[in-house]
Design an enzyme around this catalytic site. Sequence first.
Site, PDB file in Angstrom:
ATOM      1  N   SER A 275       0.845  -1.193   0.000  1.00 22.19           N
ATOM      2  CA  SER A 275       0.000   0.000   0.000  1.00 22.19           C
ATOM      3  C   SER A 275       0.881   1.243   0.000  1.00 22.19           C
ATOM      4  CB  SER A 275      -0.906   0.002   1.237  1.00 22.19           C
ATOM      5  OG  SER A 275      -1.477   1.282   1.446  1.00 22.19           O
ATOM      6  N   LYS A 281       0.157  -3.507   4.880  1.00 22.16           N
ATOM      7  CA  LYS A 281      -0.691  -4.190   3.902  1.00 22.16           C
ATOM      8  C   LYS A 281       0.097  -5.093   2.961  1.00 22.16           C
ATOM      9  CE  LYS A 281      -4.467  -3.781   3.203  1.00 22.16           C
ATOM     10  NZ  LYS A 281      -5.056  -2.760   2.300  1.00 22.16           N
TER      11      LYS A 281
END
Length: 452
Positions: A275, A281
Amino acid sequence: MSADVSNAQALRAAFTAPMQEEIARFVASVEEDRHLLDADLRGSLAHVAMLEACGILTAEQAARLRQGLEQIRAEGLELDPAYEDVHMNVERRLEELVGEDARLLHTARSRNDQVALDLRLYVRDCENRLRKALDELTTALVDKAEAYADVVLPGYTHLQRAQPVSLAHVLLAYHAALGRDRERLRQPLISPLGAGALAGTAIPIDPHRTAQELGADGVFSNALDAVTDRDFAVAFVFASALLAVHLSQLAETLILWCSQEFNFIRLPDELTTGSSLMPQKKNPDCLELVRGRAGQCIGELVNLLTTLKGLPTGYNRDLQETKPPVMRVSATVLASVKVCTLAVQHMTVHREVMRQAASDEKLYATDLVEQLVSQGVPFRTAYARIGNLVRRGVAFSQVAADEWATLGLRVMPETLTPEQSIAGRASHGGTSPGRIADQIAAARATRREDVP
């Protein structure tokens, strides 16, 4: 006509003015036709062999044409839009290589039957590439199923936990679907070469000899249909679009499984993206794009059908627009198959998490119903008895022995396990260990026996 008159100009022999440059660019198909170069050369080589066998070309003429065509095949050819398509580009280059004999190549042939053959050969090549890629994916599914045959997890309907199944059962379900896709990617190759523009030819050719040279499965029955038919392209795009749908379903399952809410599997860092904002992420973007690009393939099928639906009999330039959907879908689906193969091969299975999810006692309700049925209780009566327990919210392991006896069952808490549930699913195609072993063996046997 003098030798210095180009092939492109020769096509306008009845015209008094050259084509406007903007129109020439608009009708040119060289961008797509670069994919058809090898197919066009293969078709031309078969055509030369047939013309020689029929005595239309001398052995010397045929040898020079073959030499030139093979040289183009070895060197490649940058297509010039000024020559409109792959066919005229090949003839132009061939004339540079062998001189006047190049003008013999188009004897008893039209670009109409020529392009129909080129696209058929291209589709056959695409089918073979996809079938080979599917072999790798289906092998990965069977390998994973065999390696994790003892892993249990909830099976889902309506995205709600339904019954315990083995991980192998789920993977083999995708194997079955992809096996159907692979079979759909196997069309007979019918040679249209010799149909001419639409009516055949007065020159004594042998289309069956051409088909034999090409290794085709048959030859056209009607010249007009041969140059108009694009059913094979529709069939290929349909098969590819349905394959893309099945890949999308597999991708969706893997996306859910690697979410924190499921945590059934983990994809390696090499197959995930990060991300721009959230450093924690790890996103399964490649699988999301497999899912997303299925829509492109479905759209190309609609595109192709719409192009064909309003055409009158005979070749129309609209048919030029049947090439891009085939090429785009082929590339998209092939890439998606390879992504899914990598995901299946390299995913890490969280077996304990899966088993914990499958240990929800409500998932054994159907097992209890079927135990009653096996003792002669009518199914709906059995369903109602177990349904009453479910509505009360009582865990099955907490139900007293005398209450089970009242219901007509003898249930021990230690028998309420996902493994026990799965063991009972021994019907054909079921998820019991024995049936899974049968499915794996059948999958491997089919793969050995199949000839691409």
